[in-house]
Design a protein around this motif. Sequence first.
Motif, short mmCIF file in Angstrom:
data_model
loop_
_atom_site.label_atom_id
_atom_site.label_comp_id
_atom_site.label_asym_id
_atom_site.label_seq_id
_atom_site.Cartn_x
_atom_site.Cartn_y
_atom_site.Cartn_z
N ALA A 20 0.84 -1.20 0.00
CA ALA A 20 0.00 0.00 0.00
C ALA A 20 0.87 1.25 0.00
CB ALA A 20 -0.92 0.00 1.21
N VAL A 21 0.32 2.34 -0.51
CA VAL A 21 1.02 3.62 -0.47
C VAL A 21 0.92 4.20 0.93
CG1 VAL A 21 1.08 5.97 -1.38
CG2 VAL A 21 0.55 4.05 -2.90
N ASP A 22 2.06 4.60 1.48
CA ASP A 22 2.11 5.24 2.80
C ASP A 22 2.49 6.70 2.58
OD1 ASP A 22 2.67 6.20 5.32
OD2 ASP A 22 3.76 4.41 5.97
N ASP A 23 1.52 7.60 2.77
CA ASP A 23 1.78 9.02 2.51
C ASP A 23 2.94 9.57 3.34
OD1 ASP A 23 -0.25 9.08 0.66
OD2 ASP A 23 -1.75 9.87 2.06
N SER A 24 3.18 8.98 4.51
CA SER A 24 4.28 9.47 5.34
C SER A 24 5.65 9.16 4.74
CB SER A 24 4.20 8.86 6.75
OG SER A 24 4.49 7.47 6.71
N LEU A 25 5.66 8.26 3.76
CA LEU A 25 6.92 7.91 3.09
C LEU A 25 7.05 8.60 1.73
CD1 LEU A 25 7.16 4.08 3.84
CD2 LEU A 25 8.20 5.99 5.09
N THR A 26 6.12 9.48 1.42
CA THR A 26 6.17 10.22 0.15
C THR A 26 6.62 11.65 0.44
OG1 THR A 26 4.42 8.89 -0.83
CG2 THR A 26 4.85 11.04 -1.83
N ILE A 27 7.84 11.96 0.05
CA ILE A 27 8.45 13.28 0.31
C ILE A 27 8.59 13.99 -1.04
CG2 ILE A 27 10.51 14.47 1.13
CD1 ILE A 27 10.89 11.89 2.94
#
Length: 333
Positions: A212-219
């Motif tokens: 799944a996409v984890d927004d906290s890991l998208t910088i």
Amino acid sequence: MPRNPTMNDVAREARVSLKTVSRHVNGETNIDPELAARIGAAIVKLGYRRNLSAASIRPGRTSKTIGLVFSDLANPYYSTLARAVESVADTAGYLLTIASSNEEGPRHDRLVDRLLEQRVDGLIVVPPRHAARDWSEVPPPIPPLVFLDRPALFSGADAVLADNAGGARDATLALSRAGARRIAFVGDSPDIHTMRERHAGYVAALAEAGMAVDDSLTITTAHTREQAERAVGALLRDDSADAVFAANNRSTIGALLAFQQAGRRLPLVGFDDFETSLLGNPPVSVVSQDIELMGRTAAESVLGRLRGDTSPVSTRVLPTRLILRGSEKPERN
């Protein structure tokens, strides 16, 4: 300050007509050899230089220049592009004029207007992050135009792009196959076309790997090397990621500096190769786009239009290549 000599001065010195001097400096060869020799001697004596800017205003004349507007003069990626464009232009007898928009829409528009005022024969443009105006608002005539690296909404121009989504997908899948399950995306603003495409490729790879996409890991705030270094440093301190996909060369370098500062590293694949990528231990795995081919293709497209190519405008998407050198694997204890 003494004035620059004119063709009239050359004509008087050589004792010939102004028309004969004009034919000589424009490369015509059917001139009496004796007259041509006198004109040549007068040009050398007076230090005459042809005014191409003035000549280009007259019908049928050309400035023999191509304008290149890109986003960041300090980025080695763009210097490589410029070198490739210049090589092709120079071989064809054209001078390349280079300007940097610094990702600023109004500045980009001013640069384009200035180059058009200088009567450049062709334009190669990397569109800025935020366009200040639509190309349909640019007063005609617009010379042959190619969008490079990023597309823009304009039906009258060719475009040369890289397969950003495909390259990012390959990089992210390489990390997942090496065992990573929490892969961070570190890059610049999604307002930039290449970043949107690379993030889309990253998301597609996560889905393909069952993650799944984890927004906290998208910088998406790493515009500079320093910003990338701080972002990756925070990931290391929080222990929130177990791998990094760096979406451009500055983000890759920032990640490497963060690893050095922390005394440990995460599996890493970067987008764009760079000269020092081989110096690490292990060397940096990268998605390599053929930057020189992109530049040459754009220049050849402009020159083709100048030579009369009337084929429909097209967008060329050049493939990328995943080069695995070991940094995609976990650090050995």
